[in-house]
Design a protein around this motif. Structure first.
Motif, PDB file in Angstrom:
ATOM      1  N   UNK A 169       0.846  -1.180   0.000  1.00 37.96           N
ATOM      2  CA  UNK A 169       0.000   0.000   0.000  1.00 37.96           C
ATOM      3  C   UNK A 169       0.890   1.242   0.000  1.00 37.96           C
ATOM      4  N   UNK A 170       0.676   2.124  -0.952  1.00 34.82           N
ATOM      5  CA  UNK A 170       1.541   3.283  -1.101  1.00 34.82           C
ATOM      6  C   UNK A 170       0.727   4.576  -1.129  1.00 34.82           C
ATOM      7  N   UNK A 171       1.389   5.657  -0.719  1.00 37.30           N
ATOM      8  CA  UNK A 171       0.766   6.984  -0.734  1.00 37.30           C
ATOM      9  C   UNK A 171       0.738   7.575  -2.143  1.00 37.30           C
ATOM     10  N   UNK A 172       1.664   7.127  -2.983  1.00 39.24           N
ATOM     11  CA  UNK A 172       1.690   7.590  -4.368  1.00 39.24           C
ATOM     12  C   UNK A 172       1.489   6.394  -5.284  1.00 39.24           C
ATOM     13  N   UNK A 173       0.994   6.642  -6.486  1.00 41.20           N
ATOM     14  CA  UNK A 173       0.749   5.547  -7.425  1.00 41.20           C
ATOM     15  C   UNK A 173       2.053   5.033  -8.001  1.00 41.20           C
ATOM     16  N   UNK A 174       1.990   3.873  -8.630  1.00 37.33           N
ATOM     17  CA  UNK A 174       3.171   3.298  -9.268  1.00 37.33           C
ATOM     18  C   UNK A 174       3.703   4.225 -10.344  1.00 37.33           C
ATOM     19  N   UNK A 175       2.808   4.845 -11.113  1.00 38.02           N
ATOM     20  CA  UNK A 175       3.235   5.762 -12.177  1.00 38.02           C
ATOM     21  C   UNK A 175       3.956   6.978 -11.593  1.00 38.02           C
ATOM     22  N   UNK A 176       3.445   7.503 -10.498  1.00 38.04           N
ATOM     23  CA  UNK A 176       4.093   8.650  -9.859  1.00 38.04           C
ATOM     24  C   UNK A 176       5.455   8.261  -9.291  1.00 38.04           C
TER      25      UNK A 176
ATOM     26  N   UNK B 107      14.085  17.668  -4.054  1.00 38.88           N
ATOM     27  CA  UNK B 107      12.685  17.899  -4.423  1.00 38.88           C
ATOM     28  C   UNK B 107      12.048  16.635  -4.991  1.00 38.88           C
ATOM     29  N   UNK B 108      12.805  15.898  -5.812  1.00 39.95           N
ATOM     30  CA  UNK B 108      12.242  14.716  -6.478  1.00 39.95           C
ATOM     31  C   UNK B 108      12.160  13.496  -5.578  1.00 39.95           C
ATOM     32  N   UNK B 109      12.816  13.537  -4.412  1.00 38.90           N
ATOM     33  CA  UNK B 109      12.834  12.340  -3.558  1.00 38.90           C
ATOM     34  C   UNK B 109      11.991  12.466  -2.293  1.00 38.90           C
ATOM     35  N   UNK B 110      11.483  13.639  -2.014  1.00 36.25           N
ATOM     36  CA  UNK B 110      10.678  13.809  -0.787  1.00 36.25           C
ATOM     37  C   UNK B 110       9.503  12.834  -0.769  1.00 36.25           C
ATOM     38  N   UNK B 111       8.742  12.790  -1.868  1.00 29.63           N
ATOM     39  CA  UNK B 111       7.590  11.885  -1.922  1.00 29.63           C
ATOM     40  C   UNK B 111       8.025  10.425  -2.010  1.00 29.63           C
ATOM     41  N   UNK B 112       9.199  10.165  -2.570  1.00 31.41           N
ATOM     42  CA  UNK B 112       9.684   8.790  -2.642  1.00 31.41           C
ATOM     43  C   UNK B 112       9.982   8.245  -1.246  1.00 31.41           C
ATOM     44  N   UNK B 113      10.471   9.101  -0.360  1.00 31.52           N
ATOM     45  CA  UNK B 113      10.748   8.668   1.012  1.00 31.52           C
ATOM     46  C   UNK B 113       9.471   8.220   1.711  1.00 31.52           C
ATOM     47  N   UNK B 114       8.359   8.920   1.440  1.00 27.37           N
ATOM     48  CA  UNK B 114       7.097   8.621   2.148  1.00 27.37           C
ATOM     49  C   UNK B 114       6.191   7.712   1.326  1.00 27.37           C
ATOM     50  N   UNK B 115       6.735   7.009   0.350  1.00 20.63           N
ATOM     51  CA  UNK B 115       5.943   6.158  -0.539  1.00 20.63           C
ATOM     52  C   UNK B 115       5.070   5.169   0.218  1.00 20.63           C
ATOM     53  N   UNK B 116       5.617   4.528   1.253  1.00 17.88           N
ATOM     54  CA  UNK B 116       4.885   3.477   1.952  1.00 17.88           C
ATOM     55  C   UNK B 116       3.848   4.037   2.926  1.00 17.88           C
ATOM     56  N   UNK B 117       3.872   5.337   3.180  1.00 14.66           N
ATOM     57  CA  UNK B 117       2.787   6.006   3.892  1.00 14.66           C
ATOM     58  C   UNK B 117       2.629   5.693   5.358  1.00 14.66           C
ATOM     59  N   UNK B 118       3.609   5.080   5.992  1.00 20.66           N
ATOM     60  CA  UNK B 118       3.527   4.811   7.424  1.00 20.66           C
ATOM     61  C   UNK B 118       3.802   6.095   8.202  1.00 20.66           C
ATOM     62  N   UNK B 119       3.431   6.078   9.464  1.00 14.48           N
ATOM     63  CA  UNK B 119       3.677   7.259  10.305  1.00 14.48           C
ATOM     64  C   UNK B 119       5.167   7.541  10.417  1.00 14.48           C
ATOM     65  N   UNK B 120       5.951   6.466  10.520  1.00 17.71           N
ATOM     66  CA  UNK B 120       7.405   6.624  10.619  1.00 17.71           C
ATOM     67  C   UNK B 120       7.988   7.212   9.340  1.00 17.71           C
ATOM     68  N   UNK B 121       7.472   6.785   8.182  1.00 15.48           N
ATOM     69  CA  UNK B 121       7.993   7.303   6.913  1.00 15.48           C
ATOM     70  C   UNK B 121       7.625   8.768   6.720  1.00 15.48           C
ATOM     71  N   UNK B 122       6.445   9.159   7.174  1.00 11.49           N
ATOM     72  CA  UNK B 122       6.042  10.565   7.082  1.00 11.49           C
ATOM     73  C   UNK B 122       6.934  11.439   7.960  1.00 11.49           C
ATOM     74  N   UNK B 123       7.247  10.947   9.146  1.00 14.64           N
ATOM     75  CA  UNK B 123       8.149  11.682  10.039  1.00 14.64           C
ATOM     76  C   UNK B 123       9.546  11.772   9.434  1.00 14.64           C
ATOM     77  N   UNK B 124      10.010  10.649   8.829  1.00  9.98           N
ATOM     78  CA  UNK B 124      11.327  10.632   8.192  1.00  9.98           C
ATOM     79  C   UNK B 124      11.372  11.588   7.005  1.00  9.98           C
TER      80      UNK B 124
END
Length: 440
Positions: free
Chosen positions: A90-97, A130-147
């Motif tokens: 489950x991801x916060x962004x789509x596969x295409x994104x 700029x291009x990696x901020x959303x990649x870091x939070x791809x998995x959408x967990x609370x820990x990933x959002x904080x990271x």
């Protein structure tokens, strides 16, 4: 011929961007793989024909080419690995994104490596953020959002300091052309200040203490193929930029001691880790700062060998980590009994040996050359490094051995991801064997 070489560099940068056109046709993951293959061929051409470029637009020397090879190789491996890794997550962004951002990320690194302007290099490094901020939070967990939030704040602050150093360099020379700056001689106090500030600014991306606290969080929470890109190539690209500034205004005492302190802190943190992705993240800090020492003391061959071998070894480590996470749903260092599997235990063991500088891996040769050079300058620094590199070796291999050889869980691995992990790890071993073959 020079026009052809410049055209190839342009292609290297824009091919990943062209792949993004297929974002609108839902085939972007296949166009990404195709783009990575084309970039591999261009990189190999640059390497095999010893292409160097120095004009108003691009600056490519013999060292730059090795960094380009690293980026294109890990780009291909991570693109392939991502296809199976993203299935069922489950991801916060789509596969295409995801693939869209991955291509922007890669293009930014190629741009930063090849452009003949320190100011535009800074732009390239900022674009990777700029291009990696959303990649870091791809998995959408609370820990990933904080990271992701911590990554954004700390790295943005770092590149702000880096921008100040660029301004001071321009003030000193009235140009930002790298080819011109490397020919000039200026030992002014302002230029030394610029170099010191660059160590803090670009050092944030490299993983220099104390501005490296974002790194374990972002690497441990990002998807495995992105962690591989971070550790394997993003940090070396930032290190390359820092090295260029060091050549303009060398401060060996400052750079070397900050690197050694970073290695000491990372080794201490590794000993107490309970998260295997954070364990490898701290290992990246250690390896990057060891390479920084190589550049600082003039062991260019050692630094390059270490960085290339580390890129494949650390990518293999994160690919293996990603496979384990998908199997067990956890990142905890535990007794998983991985020895029952076909690919993952081998790739994890080989990559762990690689990143800890075990002979005959390429990282061992790189570390040997760097340590030999350091011994000629400072016995104290050499002794400190030997002690804490030993701690690194024991910590990583103790934890990984526990995961592989203890426990009896029934696990099922993804063969494709396992093969990619193993291939990446074996390349690091092959580099070392190849070099030893020619030396002996």
């Amino acid at each position: 011929m020079k026009s052809l070489e410049s055209d190839l560099i342009i292609c290297l940068i824009i091919i990943p961007l062209i792949a993004n056109v297929f974002f609108f046709f839902k085939y972007i993951k296949y166009s990404t793989i195709t783009a990575s293959v084309f970039d591999i061929f261009i990189s190999l051409y640059l390497l095999l024909f010893h292409v160097t470029v120095s004009n108003s637009l691009f600056f490519i020397n013999d060292i730059t080419i090795y960094f380009i090879i690293m980026v294109s190789s890990i780009y291909l491996l991570s693109s392939l690995f991502s296809i199976n890794y993203l299935k069922g997550i489950k991801t916060k962004i789509s596969e295409r994104e995801y693939f869209l951002l991955l291509n922007f990320f890669t293009s930014s690194m190629f741009f930063a490596l090849s452009i003949n302007n320190i100011g535009l290099m800074w732009v390239g490094i900022e674009a990777t953020t700029i291009s990696t901020i959303l990649l870091v939070v791809t998995e959408g967990t609370e820990a990933s959002l904080e990271a992701g939030w911590r990554y954004t704040i700390l790295v943005s602050a770092g590149v702000t300091f880096a921008f100040i150093s660029v301004i001071l360099i321009y003030y000193s020379f009235h140009t930002l052309s790298i080819s011109t700056l490397l020919e000039e001689r200026n030992s002014s106090l302002i230029l030394k200040l610029a170099s010191a500030i660059a160590l803090v600014g670009f050092g944030t991306k490299v993983g220099v203490f104390p501005v490296n606290t974002w790194l374990p969080d972002a690497h441990s929470e990002a998807p495995a193929p992105i962690s591989a890109m971070f550790s394997g190539v993003l940090l070396p690209v930032a290190l390359y930029v820092l090295y260029i500034i060091y050549l303009i205004s060398p401060l060996p005492i400052l750079y070397s001691w900050f690197a050694i302190i970073s290695i000491i802190v990372a080794s201490i943190m590794m000993a107490s880790q309970t998260n295997f992705k954070r364990l490898f993240a701290y290992s990246t800090i250690e390896n990057m700062n060891l390479a920084l020492l190589g550049f600082t003391y003039g062991s260019l061959t050692g630094a390059i060998i270490l960085l290339i071998s580390h890129a494949f070894g650390k990518a293999g480590a994160f690919y293996s980590s990603g496979s384990i996470f998908k199997m067990v749903g956890d990142k905890k260092i535990d007794e998983y009994g991985l020895w029952r599997l076909k690919f993952i235990p081998h790739s994890l063991l080989l990559s762990s040996l690689a990143v800890t500088g075990t002979p005959p891996f390429g990282t061992f040769i790189g570390e040997f050359l760097i340590l030999s050079r350091i011994l000629a300058f400072s016995t104290l620094q050499f002794i400190l490094l030997i002690i804490f590199l030993a701690i690194v070796f024991i910590s990583i291999n103790f934890h990984i051995s526990k995961m592989i050889f203890k426990g009896q869980r029934n696990l099922s691995e993804d063969k494709v991801m396992g093969i990619i992990s193993l291939v990446s790890s074996v390349i690091s071993l092959g580099i070392g064997i190849y070099i030893l073959w020619w030396v002996i």
